[in-house]
Design an enzyme around this catalytic site. Structure first.
Site, short mmCIF file in Angstrom:
data_model
loop_
_atom_site.label_atom_id
_atom_site.label_comp_id
_atom_site.label_asym_id
_atom_site.label_seq_id
_atom_site.Cartn_x
_atom_site.Cartn_y
_atom_site.Cartn_z
N CYS A 1 0.30 3.53 -6.67
CA CYS A 1 -0.90 3.07 -5.68
C CYS A 1 -1.01 1.75 -5.98
CB CYS A 1 -1.86 3.97 -5.82
SG CYS A 1 -3.37 3.03 -5.00
N CYS B 1 0.80 -1.21 -0.19
CA CYS B 1 -0.06 0.03 0.01
C CYS B 1 1.02 1.36 -0.08
CB CYS B 1 -0.80 0.12 1.18
SG CYS B 1 -1.94 1.52 1.27
#
Lengths: 235, 235
Positions: free
Chosen positions: B201, B84
């Site tokens: 991302c 993440c």
């Protein structure tokens, strides 16, 4: 309602572990991360081969499986599922050696078959040589009134070879050949009277799925994911 | 050679965790289960939203992340990766609170860009509003001599909306619309001078990939999987 933390004894093989967790996530209604269940996975591919232990006198996988279940418990898992059907031949041995509850994929599949509104009384089972030899899965289904048909010997050998081969990450073209082979085995089981096909090894749903047989298909990975979600929510 | 056990602080979101582990498995040459690395994953989607904490004063995710890293350590993980990117805004805070080494996805991406034989000096960054606002990722790349271009404000809002939406499991048709939107943002970054696009991302590679831009694409998930494999083998 408190949700229980799911433990996954994985790595048998890694692709089946990924497919299991992907199904669990896909089955969970969610609009944000926080709607999902907490899952702790020990993907431990070093566990000795289950089929080799069952049919060829290979090393027992039980000590490594016990160590991984204990690791899941230390990390906070509250119960354990095992996305490997062959590993369930060792379930009784495991259950007496670990403190966490271990759910059975046999129960998950039997629940799905018995809950099916089409009234399935006879299934064809695609599984590893180890699962077939030990016979626990078939006996478990038969105790619930479901007749189990197995492939003939050459077909069973082809199923086992396909399972081992998918673990090595075959190309798309080769994957299609493996799929055609398993489709043919399923078709012969249906011709022999099976009213449904059970994908009874967690690698098989990596090759064939619901649309590869002319009858209902019960997928052990899907069934286990449903059972794990229910158990987490009942906690 | 002893291999180290990889810990994965996951669940941010679950789909990115699955995609990360799938890439790690796909990158590993293997002919049987036992050739794969052992990976322990705490997929903990209950960790508070990282972007909300960074841009909207939401609850800090740090205590829950520390608890999950500690859980991974108890289970036997020897180092930790975090699929993440936004969570990396908290990396310094995490590193002083946990005993396990935590690798950085910023290093993984920078290594990939600097190692590229095409000589990439300027990249367009697709990332969450939190990652962009905090600026750590861009500064990290710029310290290594890589110029970073960001989308304009409306494009950045579209990127963030797509990331949140993919977490809810959109249909195939909607996924295609999200892909077209991100492709257009990437095309505008390239028109402005970017020589490559960074999928910065871990949800973005669930929407677009290498073939969605006319320039090289660096995928943070791929980079992190490569770094984790290297670190496990150097153990």
């Amino acid at each position: 309602m408190r949700e229980r933390v799911i433990g996954v004894l994985g790595g048998m093989g890694p692709e089946a572990t990924i497919a299991f967790y992907a199904r669990l996530v896909a089955q969970t209604p969610a609009t944000c991360d926080q709607d999902h269940l907490r899952v702790i996975i020990d993907s431990n591919p070093k566990i000795p081969d289950r089929t080799a232990a069952l049919v060829a006198g290979g090393a027992s996988p039980v000590p490594a499986m016990v160590a991984s279940i204990d690791a899941l418990g230390r990390a906070g898992a509250e119960f354990v599922v095992v996305p490997c059907v062959s590993a369930h031949a060792f379930l009784d041995e495991l259950r007496v050696r670990v403190s966490l509850p271990v759910l059975s994929i046999f129960d998950a599949v039997a629940d799905d078959i018995r809950g099916d509104p089409r009234g399935i009384g006879r299934v064809g089972l695609l599984a590893t040589a180890g699962t077939v030899r030990v016979g626990l899965f078939a006996r478990h289904l038969e105790r619930q009134g479901i007749v189990v048909d197995l492939p003939g010997a050459p077909d069973q050998d082809a199923v086992m070879a396909a399972i081992y081969e998918v673990k090595s990450g075959p190309t798309g073209a080769r994957r299609a050949e493996l799929r055609d082979g398993l489709r043919a085995v399923a078709a012969r089981l249906v011709a022999g009277g099976a009213q449904a096909i059970v994908l009874g090894c967690t690698e098989i749903p990596l090759i064939i799925g619901r649309h590869d047989a002319p009858v209902p298909v019960f997928d052990a990975l899907d069934a286990l994911a449903r059972m794990a979600r229910r158990a987490a929510r009942e906690g």
